[in-house]
Design a protein around this motif. Structure first.
Motif, PDB file in Angstrom:
ATOM      1  N   VAL A   1       0.861  -1.065   0.255  1.00  0.00           N
ATOM      2  CA  VAL A   1      -0.204  -0.007  -0.300  1.00  0.00           C
ATOM      3  C   VAL A   1       0.929   1.209  -0.015  1.00  0.00           C
ATOM      4  CG1 VAL A   1      -2.398  -1.516   0.901  1.00  0.00           C
ATOM      5  CG2 VAL A   1      -0.225  -0.119   2.644  1.00  0.00           C
TER       6      VAL A   1
ATOM      7  N   ALA B   1      -0.170   2.374   6.654  1.00  0.00           N
ATOM      8  CA  ALA B   1       1.223   1.544   6.119  1.00  0.00           C
ATOM      9  C   ALA B   1       2.333   0.723   6.392  1.00  0.00           C
ATOM     10  CB  ALA B   1       0.685   2.816   4.874  1.00  0.00           C
TER      11      ALA B   1
ATOM     12  N   THR C   1      -0.860   6.147   2.772  1.00  0.00           N
ATOM     13  CA  THR C   1      -2.014   5.178   3.431  1.00  0.00           C
ATOM     14  C   THR C   1      -2.063   5.085   4.879  1.00  0.00           C
ATOM     15  OG1 THR C   1      -2.625   4.015   1.981  1.00  0.00           O
ATOM     16  CG2 THR C   1      -3.730   3.104   3.672  1.00  0.00           C
TER      17      THR C   1
END
Length: 673
Positions: free
Chosen positions: A110, A117, A114
């Motif tokens: 990801v 992450a 994010t």
């Protein structure tokens, strides 16, 4: 990419000896220089056979260049070329750590932006490693069944394939792609490459060494590793001090040009001692002493690469030269495709004395932020006004029409003859942190920040507290590993219990109790940095210290204004041996007082923590059970990628130098800011 070789390079693996550019070395023996008729016929026949096996050739002249591409590392260079140019930051390559031609798969990650992450990506990579490890173990005991198993099994075709499969199950590794980061580094490099090349030419070194920062930092001038390496060239503090100024006011590791001069000196010295550029470049990662031992043991670079297994010559050191070759190759291609940053023109001003940052901004009609951008070597205490810009420093200023005139008109009266000295206060019984702050007319939050304390930290009687100097309303707040919260902590005195020193401690009413809490960093008893058992012998004092993580004989010698040989002799330490955390040693204070030595130790501690927490944060903790064969080095540098001092901070009640099987350790989880 197709890689090809002549018999000359193939045989050079065990006898390649390079020279400094332009220097002839008669010992160099290549098949190109052999002239006997039988040998020539053998070369012609063998080269023809090799040409049929390998699709192409590499000329003898190319093989004799400073940076040969040995047959043993072809797969490694191919692997790193793809990491830098093909695989993105959102991909991880799952591969064999010993044989980089064996790539098991590529997984998706990801985006770093994010939420969560770091944890998500770590779990994905670990899961993939475990899945392939289990698959390899199954294949070592039976035939492949699924299509994926057949694909993996086809990577192992030799007569010892079953044993190779068992070994491979222990060597599965994940490598994140670097495509975007590498391209960003190439674009940034344009601001420095021309000057860096000129610096290497001035030292009579190969210009292409200018590509080494791609491996070290992607040309990030503010790069800081978890293990204390800083700047574009990633010098550690101890090595950097051999070539540069590193103190509370200046860290020249962060200046790309000054650090390049230091890198040139290091590489020149390593080359002169090791004799080849592959060995000298590898020493930049593994250390000169380590590579000298490796060369003595195995001889050539290829033999070291294939067979050297002593010390900590692991994946990173083994691949460092291959990464350099791949980085140079990829960077040269990208430089032709993209517009690079251009060098920034500046005007320099060598200071004739110590001067306050405000005096400079006022006179040159600029801002602190501008001077900070142009002078990355100056540290936060200078820009905050706690320290003065040091005498002799070459200040970079905006290249404007009026700058030269302003330099000539800078008043000599603004220069000071000495630096602002660090001020320390030794805590006495009955004192509170608030009272100490009021005594020196500073805020409580500044006092806590200057000593890397938060509102939950314990302050010990006889502890030395650094007192931040008045900074003229600039708003300077020293960097702290944990944000100092708005609420002022209540400081209360506790009575001694069980022989422990009496302490002043912050109120614990709101101390976090959640295991996942991230706003609390365990405090460290700073009295362990004190010199104890001090006695007088003749004209100087003798005392004992307990070695702390990240400390070394080199640092002690610098702090005592002596050399390592004298320090080793007077402290009755075995020659050639290094000190280790927890070790008690005797020091002689014939040039520096014990008090000054303690202050230098505390400065080093604070600077180490400030540097680390300016780039990283602790996002949580986990538990780890010590397994047979675990060493402190492997846990920190290979398994969890955290500095020793941080591991010790979370496990201060455990003797980490003597790990025991099944022992429980707290492992801080670190994330880059």
């Amino acid at each position: 990419m197709i890689n090809v070789f002549t018999m000359s390079q193939f045989f050079q693996e065990s006898m390649h000896i390079s020279a400094m550019p332009g220097r002839q070395v008669s010992q160099t023996t290549t098949l190109c220089s052999m002239t006997t008729r039988p040998v020539r016929w053998f070369i012609l026949l063998a080269s023809t056979i090799l040409f049929l096996v390998l699709p192409g050739t590499l000329t003898c002249s190319a093989a004799s260049k400073p940076f040969p591409l040995y047959y043993a590392i072809v797969d490694n260079v191919n692997f790193w070329e793809k990491i830098y140019s093909t695989y993105s930051l959102n991909q991880a390559v799952i591969h064999d750590s010993d044989d980089l031609s064996k790539v098991y798969g590529v997984i998706s990650l990801v985006d770093d932006k994010t939420p969560g992450a770091s944890k998500i990506n770590s779990q994905r990579q670990q899961q993939a490693i475990e899945n392939y490890s289990r698959m390899l173990t199954r294949l070592a005991g039976g035939s492949p069944v699924t299509g994926e198993e057949k694909r993996i099994a086809a990577l192992f075709t030799g007569p010892n394939r079953l044993q190779e499969l068992r070994n491979a199950a222990k060597n599965v590794r994940s490598q994140r792609g670097q495509k975007e980061r590498f391209l960003e580094g190439v674009v940034k490099s344009g601001a420095f490459l021309e000057e860096i090349r000129a610096i290497f030419r001035s030292y009579n070194l190969p210009e292409d060494l200018a590509y080494l920062p791609h491996v070290e930092s992607s040309f990030n001038t503010r790069a800081y590793s978890k293990f204390g390496a800083a700047g574009m060239w990633q010098f550690t503090r101890s090595t950097g001090k051999l070539y540069m100024m590193i103190n509370s006011e200046v860290d020249e590791r962060l200046d790309p040009i000054l650090a390049t001069h230091a890198a040139a000196k290091y590489l020149r010295n390593s080359y002169e001692k090791l004799g080849t550029w592959p060995l000298a470049i590898t020493s930049y990662n593994y250390g000169l002493a380590g590579m000298l031992r490796a060369r003595e043991d195995k001889g050539s670079y290829s033999e070291i690469y294939r067979n050297y297994q002593k010390g900590y010559f692991k994946f990173a050191s083994k691949n460092f030269y291959s990464e350099f070759l791949a980085a140079r190759m990829v960077a040269e291609k990208l430089e032709k495709k993209y517009r690079l940053h251009r060098p920034q023109r500046v005007t320099t001003f060598k200071l004739r004395g110590f001067v306050h940052i405000n005096q400079l901004t006022d006179h040159f009609r600029t801002t602190v932020a501008t001077l900070q951008r142009l002078n990355p070597a100056l540290r936060a205490p200078v820009f905050g006004g706690e320290k003065l810009v040091p005498e002799g420093y070459t200040l970079r200023l905006p290249n404007e029409q009026s700058t030269a005139k302003l330099i000539n008109s800078f008043p000599s009266s603004r220069f000071k003859s000495s630096q602002n000295q660090n001020l320390f206060h030794r805590v006495k019984k009955g004192e509170t942190a608030g009272a100490i702050a009021r005594q020196y007319d500073i805020s409580l939050s500044d006092l806590l920040s200057a000593n890397n304390l938060d509102r939950f930290s314990t302050i010990y009687i006889r502890q030395k507290l650094r007192i931040p100097l008045s900074h003229g309303g600039i708003g300077f707040v020293p960097v702290s590993p944990v944000a100092v919260l708005n609420a002022k902590p209540k400081i209360v005195a506790l009575s001694p219990q069980g022989g422990a020193p009496p302490v002043l401690t912050a109120a614990k009413k709101n101390k976090p109790t959640s295991w996942q809490s991230t706003d609390f960093l365990p405090s460290k008893d700073p009295t362990i940095y004190n010199v104890f058992n001090i006695t007088t012998r003749g004209d100087f004092k003798v005392g004992q210290v307990v070695v702390q993580p990240e400390e070394s004989l080199e640092l002690f010698a610098q702090w005592l204004n002596t050399d390592i040989a004298t320090l080793t002799r007077m402290s009755n330490l075995p020659r050639g041996r290094q000190i280790s955390p927890g070790q008690k040693i005797q020091l002689f204070f014939n040039h520096v007082s014990p008090d000054k030595f303690e202050e230098k130790r505390l400065d080093f501690l604070n600077e180490t923590e400030e540097d680390f927490f300016s780039a990283y944060t602790v996002i949580g903790k986990t538990m780890y059970t010590v397994e047979p064969g675990d060493t402190l080095w492997d846990l920190c540098y290979n398994k969890f990628d955290i500095p020793l001092w941080l591991l010790e901070r979370y496990n201060s009640t455990i003797n980490l130098a003597q790990l025991r099987h099944s022992q429980e350790l707290i492992i801080p989880l670190v994330q880059q800011l």
